[in-house]
Motif scaffolding. Structure first.
Motif, short mmCIF file in Angstrom:
data_model
loop_
_atom_site.label_atom_id
_atom_site.label_comp_id
_atom_site.label_asym_id
_atom_site.label_seq_id
_atom_site.Cartn_x
_atom_site.Cartn_y
_atom_site.Cartn_z
N ILE A 146 0.85 -1.19 0.00
CA ILE A 146 0.00 0.00 0.00
C ILE A 146 0.88 1.24 0.00
CG2 ILE A 146 -1.73 1.31 1.29
CD1 ILE A 146 -2.67 -1.39 2.45
N PHE A 147 0.61 2.16 -0.92
CA PHE A 147 1.43 3.37 -0.96
C PHE A 147 0.62 4.65 -0.79
CE2 PHE A 147 0.40 2.52 -5.46
CZ PHE A 147 0.03 3.76 -5.93
N TYR A 148 -0.71 4.53 -0.74
CA TYR A 148 -1.52 5.73 -0.52
C TYR A 148 -2.85 5.35 0.13
CZ TYR A 148 -3.79 10.23 -1.16
OH TYR A 148 -4.43 11.43 -0.93
N VAL A 149 -3.28 6.17 1.09
CA VAL A 149 -4.57 5.98 1.76
C VAL A 149 -5.35 7.28 1.63
CG1 VAL A 149 -5.75 5.46 3.93
CG2 VAL A 149 -3.52 4.42 3.45
N VAL A 175 -11.12 7.05 10.29
CA VAL A 175 -10.71 5.73 9.80
C VAL A 175 -9.46 5.88 8.93
CG1 VAL A 175 -11.34 3.79 8.33
CG2 VAL A 175 -13.03 4.75 9.90
N GLU A 176 -9.47 6.86 8.04
CA GLU A 176 -8.30 7.12 7.20
C GLU A 176 -7.07 7.37 8.06
OE1 GLU A 176 -7.14 10.41 3.78
OE2 GLU A 176 -7.94 11.06 5.72
N SER A 177 -7.24 8.18 9.09
CA SER A 177 -6.14 8.53 9.97
C SER A 177 -5.58 7.30 10.68
CB SER A 177 -6.60 9.57 11.00
OG SER A 177 -5.56 9.89 11.90
N SER A 178 -6.47 6.42 11.15
CA SER A 178 -6.01 5.23 11.86
C SER A 178 -5.24 4.30 10.95
CB SER A 178 -7.21 4.49 12.48
OG SER A 178 -8.05 3.94 11.49
N ILE A 179 -5.63 4.21 9.68
CA ILE A 179 -4.91 3.36 8.73
C ILE A 179 -3.53 3.94 8.45
CG2 ILE A 179 -4.92 2.37 6.41
CD1 ILE A 179 -7.01 1.24 8.38
N ILE A 180 -3.46 5.26 8.29
CA ILE A 180 -2.17 5.91 8.07
C ILE A 180 -1.25 5.68 9.27
CG2 ILE A 180 -1.01 8.14 7.79
CD1 ILE A 180 -3.43 9.07 6.17
N ASP A 181 -1.80 5.81 10.48
CA ASP A 181 -1.00 5.57 11.68
C ASP A 181 -0.52 4.13 11.74
OD1 ASP A 181 -1.17 8.14 12.57
OD2 ASP A 181 -2.67 7.76 14.12
N LEU A 182 -1.37 3.20 11.35
CA LEU A 182 -1.02 1.78 11.40
C LEU A 182 0.10 1.44 10.41
CD1 LEU A 182 -1.66 -1.04 12.54
CD2 LEU A 182 -3.32 -1.31 10.67
N LEU A 183 -0.02 1.96 9.21
CA LEU A 183 0.97 1.67 8.17
C LEU A 183 2.24 2.50 8.34
CD1 LEU A 183 -1.39 1.46 5.05
CD2 LEU A 183 -0.39 -0.44 6.34
N GLY A 184 2.09 3.70 8.91
CA GLY A 184 3.23 4.60 9.07
C GLY A 184 3.33 5.57 7.92
N ILE A 185 3.25 6.86 8.21
CA ILE A 185 3.30 7.88 7.17
C ILE A 185 4.59 7.78 6.36
CG2 ILE A 185 4.30 9.60 8.73
CD1 ILE A 185 1.74 10.35 5.94
N GLU A 186 5.67 7.31 7.00
CA GLU A 186 6.96 7.20 6.31
C GLU A 186 6.95 6.10 5.25
OE1 GLU A 186 7.08 4.47 9.86
OE2 GLU A 186 6.38 6.52 9.45
N ASN A 187 5.96 5.21 5.29
CA ASN A 187 5.86 4.13 4.32
C ASN A 187 4.85 4.43 3.22
OD1 ASN A 187 7.67 2.43 5.81
ND2 ASN A 187 6.00 2.01 7.23
N LEU A 188 4.29 5.63 3.22
CA LEU A 188 3.26 6.00 2.27
C LEU A 188 3.68 7.23 1.48
CD1 LEU A 188 0.23 5.66 4.73
CD2 LEU A 188 0.83 4.04 2.91
N THR A 189 2.92 7.51 0.42
CA THR A 189 3.17 8.72 -0.35
C THR A 189 2.24 9.85 0.08
OG1 THR A 189 1.66 8.00 -2.12
CG2 THR A 189 3.99 7.41 -2.35
#
Length: 251
Positions: free
Chosen positions: A27-30, A82-96
């Motif tokens: 996953i690269f974007y939420v 919900v979006e925020s919790s997914i970003i926190d779970l995956l880590g903003i540093e691992n996403l775009t």
């Protein structure tokens, strides 16, 4: 597919979606939205990490995998959280994604100690030579240890002489002490390497105009000092309306 039909849009209501690599499933974007929001990034033109990632996929003859993670949400605030919790779970540093999710620094992922510190505050008096540094704008609970250190230690407008008398640098978010560092020395801002210089998400302006600003180098304070102060409240030191991020105690 680049468009939903009206019945689908009605059924989806507010939803959270993800973009992932078609082969690795990374996953690269939420994101969150309504209607055809999920497709909008495919036409986006900018110099963002997300657009660069999509362009790299296209150059290799690949298309991103688009999925609805959850739908039928009645209001936008729920979708945002919900979006925020997914970003926190995956880590903003691992996403775009450019930013952490909605109110992530307030309601996002945090340890039980942080939860207790936030809602059952224990006030403490700082009786060691220290400089309290409020990092409210940059802080998020999912920051790595090195990020918290680098955002605490600089770049600050301060009194160099008073700062040199401070033995400890104390990171404060919303009145709660998040970490304590033993200060070794102070330097002109931007002259020692930090993750801020190496992070593509950091705006260039943040690394410019650093004249008359300072940063310290140091390490974690001794364990007994950290246990003494960490997750305690010092909000009583900051009067309402006081926006200065720096406060000297016994220095």
């Amino acid at each position: 597919m680049r468009k939903f039909s009206s019945p689908v849009i009605k059924a989806l209501n507010n939803y959270v979606y993800i973009y992932s690599h078609p082969i690795t499933n990374e996953i690269f974007y939420v994101g969150k939205g309504k209607g055809n929001r999920i497709f909008s990034h495919l036409e986006e033109q900018s110099d963002s990490l997300k657009v660069k990632y999509l362009a790299d996929l296209a150059s290799n003859g690949l298309k991103p995998k688009l999925e609805i993670l959850i739908h039928g949400l009645e209001d936008q605030t729920t979708a945002l959280r919900v979006e925020s919790s997914i970003i926190d779970l995956l880590g903003i540093e691992n996403l775009t994604n450019k930013q952490s999710g909605y109110h992530s620094a307030t309601f996002g992922r945090m340890s039980l100690k942080q939860i207790n510190a936030l809602y059952d505050k224990e006030t403490i008096e700082v009786d060691d030579p220290a400089i309290l540094i409020r990092i409210n704008q940059a802080f998020r609970y999912t920051m790595s240890e090195i990020e918290l250190y680098d955002y605490t230690r600089g770049h600050w407008v301060l009194n160099p002489e008073r700062a040199k008398n401070a033995k400890y640098g104390i990171a404060v978010y919303e009145g709660i002490i998040q970490e304590v560092y033993k200060i070794i020395d102070w330097f002109p801002a931007g002259t020692t390497y930090s993750v801020r210089q190496g992070n593509e998400n950091i705006k260039r302006e943040e690394l410019e105009g650093l004249e008359n600003r300072y940063e310290f180098i140091g390490n974690l304070a001794p364990q007994h000092i950290r246990e003494k102060y960490k997750f305690k409240s010092v909000e009583h030191y900051f009067k309402q309306g006081n926006s200065n991020p720096i406060m000297y105690k016994n220095a």
